[in-house]
Design a protein around this motif. Structure first.
Motif, PDB file in Angstrom:
ATOM      1  N   ALA A  29      -6.634   1.294   3.328  1.00 42.42           N
ATOM      2  CA  ALA A  29      -7.888   0.974   4.012  1.00 42.42           C
ATOM      3  C   ALA A  29      -7.669   0.873   5.518  1.00 42.42           C
ATOM      4  O   ALA A  29      -8.483   1.356   6.309  1.00 42.42           O
ATOM      5  CB  ALA A  29      -8.469  -0.329   3.461  1.00 42.42           C
ATOM      6  N   GLU A  30      -6.554   0.248   5.914  1.00 44.60           N
ATOM      7  CA  GLU A  30      -6.243   0.116   7.343  1.00 44.60           C
ATOM      8  C   GLU A  30      -6.054   1.494   7.981  1.00 44.60           C
ATOM      9  O   GLU A  30      -6.583   1.777   9.061  1.00 44.60           O
ATOM     10  CB  GLU A  30      -4.967  -0.712   7.494  1.00 44.60           C
ATOM     11  CG  GLU A  30      -4.479  -0.857   8.911  1.00 44.60           C
ATOM     12  CD  GLU A  30      -3.129  -1.560   8.981  1.00 44.60           C
ATOM     13  OE1 GLU A  30      -2.388  -1.285   9.940  1.00 44.60           O
ATOM     14  OE2 GLU A  30      -2.804  -2.362   8.090  1.00 44.60           O
ATOM     15  N   LEU A  31      -5.325   2.374   7.299  1.00 50.61           N
ATOM     16  CA  LEU A  31      -5.086   3.713   7.834  1.00 50.61           C
ATOM     17  C   LEU A  31      -6.374   4.533   7.875  1.00 50.61           C
ATOM     18  O   LEU A  31      -6.597   5.298   8.826  1.00 50.61           O
ATOM     19  CB  LEU A  31      -4.022   4.433   6.994  1.00 50.61           C
ATOM     20  CG  LEU A  31      -2.617   3.848   7.110  1.00 50.61           C
ATOM     21  CD1 LEU A  31      -1.689   4.499   6.097  1.00 50.61           C
ATOM     22  CD2 LEU A  31      -2.067   4.017   8.519  1.00 50.61           C
ATOM     23  N   GLU A  32      -7.240   4.370   6.874  1.00 44.68           N
ATOM     24  CA  GLU A  32      -8.511   5.082   6.891  1.00 44.68           C
ATOM     25  C   GLU A  32      -9.374   4.623   8.058  1.00 44.68           C
ATOM     26  O   GLU A  32     -10.047   5.435   8.693  1.00 44.68           O
ATOM     27  CB  GLU A  32      -9.250   4.891   5.566  1.00 44.68           C
ATOM     28  CG  GLU A  32      -8.636   5.688   4.429  1.00 44.68           C
ATOM     29  CD  GLU A  32      -9.291   5.423   3.089  1.00 44.68           C
ATOM     30  OE1 GLU A  32      -9.982   4.384   2.934  1.00 44.68           O
ATOM     31  OE2 GLU A  32      -9.109   6.250   2.184  1.00 44.68           O
ATOM     32  N   ARG A  33      -9.357   3.322   8.348  1.00 38.99           N
ATOM     33  CA  ARG A  33     -10.101   2.822   9.515  1.00 38.99           C
ATOM     34  C   ARG A  33      -9.535   3.426  10.797  1.00 38.99           C
ATOM     35  O   ARG A  33     -10.281   3.831  11.692  1.00 38.99           O
ATOM     36  CB  ARG A  33     -10.029   1.300   9.578  1.00 38.99           C
ATOM     37  CG  ARG A  33     -10.995   0.588   8.671  1.00 38.99           C
ATOM     38  CD  ARG A  33     -11.068  -0.891   8.974  1.00 38.99           C
ATOM     39  NE  ARG A  33      -9.810  -1.580   8.763  1.00 38.99           N
ATOM     40  CZ  ARG A  33      -9.386  -2.052   7.592  1.00 38.99           C
ATOM     41  NH1 ARG A  33     -10.143  -1.920   6.526  1.00 38.99           N
ATOM     42  NH2 ARG A  33      -8.230  -2.666   7.486  1.00 38.99           N
ATOM     43  N   THR A  80       5.099  -8.586  -8.092  1.00 38.44           N
ATOM     44  CA  THR A  80       4.491  -7.901  -9.221  1.00 38.44           C
ATOM     45  C   THR A  80       3.957  -6.542  -8.798  1.00 38.44           C
ATOM     46  O   THR A  80       3.626  -6.331  -7.627  1.00 38.44           O
ATOM     47  CB  THR A  80       3.342  -8.733  -9.822  1.00 38.44           C
ATOM     48  OG1 THR A  80       2.316  -8.849  -8.836  1.00 38.44           O
ATOM     49  CG2 THR A  80       3.801 -10.098 -10.275  1.00 38.44           C
ATOM     50  N   PRO A  81       3.864  -5.614  -9.749  1.00 37.86           N
ATOM     51  CA  PRO A  81       3.282  -4.308  -9.413  1.00 37.86           C
ATOM     52  C   PRO A  81       1.836  -4.447  -8.931  1.00 37.86           C
ATOM     53  O   PRO A  81       1.400  -3.675  -8.084  1.00 37.86           O
ATOM     54  CB  PRO A  81       3.333  -3.541 -10.739  1.00 37.86           C
ATOM     55  CG  PRO A  81       4.391  -4.210 -11.533  1.00 37.86           C
ATOM     56  CD  PRO A  81       4.401  -5.648 -11.103  1.00 37.86           C
ATOM     57  N   ALA A  82       1.116  -5.442  -9.444  1.00 40.15           N
ATOM     58  CA  ALA A  82      -0.268  -5.636  -8.998  1.00 40.15           C
ATOM     59  C   ALA A  82      -0.306  -6.008  -7.520  1.00 40.15           C
ATOM     60  O   ALA A  82      -1.185  -5.560  -6.780  1.00 40.15           O
ATOM     61  CB  ALA A  82      -0.930  -6.719  -9.838  1.00 40.15           C
ATOM     62  N   ALA A  83       0.652  -6.819  -7.082  1.00 42.64           N
ATOM     63  CA  ALA A  83       0.703  -7.202  -5.666  1.00 42.64           C
ATOM     64  C   ALA A  83       1.046  -5.996  -4.798  1.00 42.64           C
ATOM     65  O   ALA A  83       0.476  -5.814  -3.721  1.00 42.64           O
ATOM     66  CB  ALA A  83       1.724  -8.312  -5.458  1.00 42.64           C
ATOM     67  N   LYS A  86      -4.587  -2.163   0.703  1.00 42.40           N
ATOM     68  CA  LYS A  86      -4.904  -2.697   2.031  1.00 42.40           C
ATOM     69  C   LYS A  86      -4.399  -1.758   3.118  1.00 42.40           C
ATOM     70  O   LYS A  86      -5.090  -1.509   4.110  1.00 42.40           O
ATOM     71  CB  LYS A  86      -4.278  -4.083   2.206  1.00 42.40           C
ATOM     72  CG  LYS A  86      -4.977  -5.170   1.433  1.00 42.40           C
ATOM     73  CD  LYS A  86      -4.291  -6.499   1.653  1.00 42.40           C
ATOM     74  CE  LYS A  86      -4.923  -7.597   0.824  1.00 42.40           C
ATOM     75  NZ  LYS A  86      -4.209  -8.862   0.949  1.00 42.40           N
ATOM     76  N   ARG A  87      -3.200  -1.240   2.929  1.00 43.38           N
ATOM     77  CA  ARG A  87      -2.606  -0.330   3.912  1.00 43.38           C
ATOM     78  C   ARG A  87      -3.429   0.956   4.015  1.00 43.38           C
ATOM     79  O   ARG A  87      -3.681   1.463   5.108  1.00 43.38           O
ATOM     80  CB  ARG A  87      -1.163  -0.014   3.513  1.00 43.38           C
ATOM     81  CG  ARG A  87      -0.443   0.908   4.446  1.00 43.38           C
ATOM     82  CD  ARG A  87      -0.077   0.248   5.733  1.00 43.38           C
ATOM     83  NE  ARG A  87       0.711   1.164   6.535  1.00 43.38           N
ATOM     84  CZ  ARG A  87       0.567   1.308   7.826  1.00 43.38           C
ATOM     85  NH1 ARG A  87      -0.264   0.530   8.475  1.00 43.38           N
ATOM     86  NH2 ARG A  87       1.282   2.165   8.486  1.00 43.38           N
TER      87      ARG A  87
END
Length: 137
Positions: free
Chosen positions: A99-103, A86-89, A96-97
């Motif tokens: 957030a991971e890259l920002e970290r 789904t587009p929501a997924a 998530k990606r």
């Protein structure tokens, strides 16, 4: 004794989806909120839930079915993750990606700051205290 009227209004899932579709079509949210006598915040909450989990994320009238309620309790009150196609997924995976890259970028900035300070200290320790080069000529 008079009964108190509840200010809490309940709307069907179909009604909410219709409102969200109007928002996504570009209708002015402030005008829509005035028309329906809602707060803009409520409309944005519905939109965000819809984008995160599709129409199923917008609860309808009444109590949720037992299976849905049991899954909410088992997951600690969180809704189940949307189906992977789904587009929501996809949106959730992208968030998530991000957030991971920002970290990762934050950690790299900490590393850069550390090495900049270390380099400044090394350069400061190497500087000659006097002008020894000009006396050797």
């Amino acid at each position: 004794m008079s009964k108190r009227k509840s200010s809490h209004r309940v709307f069907s899932r179909e009604f909410k989806v219709g409102i969200v579709r109007r928002m996504l079509a570009g209708e002015n949210v402030s005008a829509l909120a005035r028309e329906l006598k809602f707060t803009r915040k409520d409309l944005y909450v519905w939109r965000d839930r819809f984008l995160a989990g599709g129409p199923e994320a917008l609860r309808g009238r009444g109590r949720p079915p037992k299976a849905e309620a049991a899954s909410l309790v088992a997951s600690g009150g969180q809704a189940q993750a949307p189906a992977p196609d789904t587009p929501a997924a996809e949106l959730e995976e992208a968030r998530k990606r991000i957030a991971e890259l920002e970290r990762k970028v934050g950690q790299q900035q900490v590393d850069l700051d550390f090495f900049r300070q270390a380099l400044q200290r090394v350069r400061g320790a190497r500087r000659p205290t006097g002008s020894t080069r000009s006396s050797k000529r």
